[in-house]
Motif scaffolding. Sequence first.
Motif, short mmCIF file in Angstrom:
data_model
loop_
_atom_site.label_atom_id
_atom_site.label_comp_id
_atom_site.label_asym_id
_atom_site.label_seq_id
_atom_site.Cartn_x
_atom_site.Cartn_y
_atom_site.Cartn_z
N TYR A 1 0.57 -1.23 -0.07
CA TYR A 1 -0.16 0.01 0.09
C TYR A 1 0.72 1.30 0.10
O TYR A 1 0.33 2.35 -0.22
N TRP A 2 2.16 1.26 0.37
CA TRP A 2 3.00 2.45 0.44
C TRP A 2 4.07 2.46 -0.66
O TRP A 2 4.57 1.33 -0.59
N LEU B 1 6.60 9.88 1.85
CA LEU B 1 5.54 8.32 1.86
C LEU B 1 4.46 8.51 1.01
O LEU B 1 3.97 9.80 0.90
N GLN B 2 3.99 7.71 0.22
CA GLN B 2 2.83 7.87 -0.49
C GLN B 2 1.87 6.72 -0.44
O GLN B 2 2.42 5.50 -0.54
N TYR B 3 0.57 6.98 -0.18
CA TYR B 3 -0.21 5.73 -0.49
C TYR B 3 -0.69 5.58 -1.52
O TYR B 3 -1.11 6.41 -2.26
N LYS B 4 -0.51 4.13 -2.19
CA LYS B 4 -0.73 3.69 -3.21
C LYS B 4 -2.09 3.27 -3.73
O LYS B 4 -2.61 3.27 -4.91
N ASN C 1 -1.33 11.18 0.87
CA ASN C 1 -0.39 11.08 -0.28
C ASN C 1 0.76 12.53 -0.01
O ASN C 1 0.32 13.32 0.59
N TRP D 1 -1.10 2.23 10.08
CA TRP D 1 -2.13 3.38 10.02
C TRP D 1 -3.39 2.76 10.16
O TRP D 1 -3.49 1.42 10.40
#
Length: 154
Positions: free
Chosen positions: A44-45, A66-69, A106, A139
Amino acid sequence: MKRNSFIFVITSLLVLLITGCEMEELSKEKEQIQRNSFNGYSKYWSLNEYELKIEDNEIFAGNGELQYKAEGNITDYISFKMIAVINDEKVELQGMKNVSSVSNFNNIETGSATQEIPMIKGEEIRLTDIDDYYGIIEWMSSEGKRKSEKINTF
């Protein structure tokens, strides 16, 4: 006599040339060893441009993103740690928590941390001593479930 002087000059020049090349190589190697930037991913990241740097007696970790995909939003809590494995010992290099009313996580800055270089078995570490490093991210999902993943680096 001229021949001995000529041989001495040529030998001296060769020694200087070889020594200079070795010094330049060592300097490049030292620079490369002391600074490292990398990326990582999990289901997810993604982690982008995370830095590890050793200067003087301190180790610096951070300045990544960090990016939430996945599609959709997550709730307002996130926790991130960067771990180094050195001689089978885990050392926490950096940690951060983010609690916010914003539900889109994001492009989150990881922040940074500087600490005294850890001692492992009585010796200060260098970046080349790190066997592995990875992130741990936790999270809350939009359903209110606590989730956790390991972010592998490359």
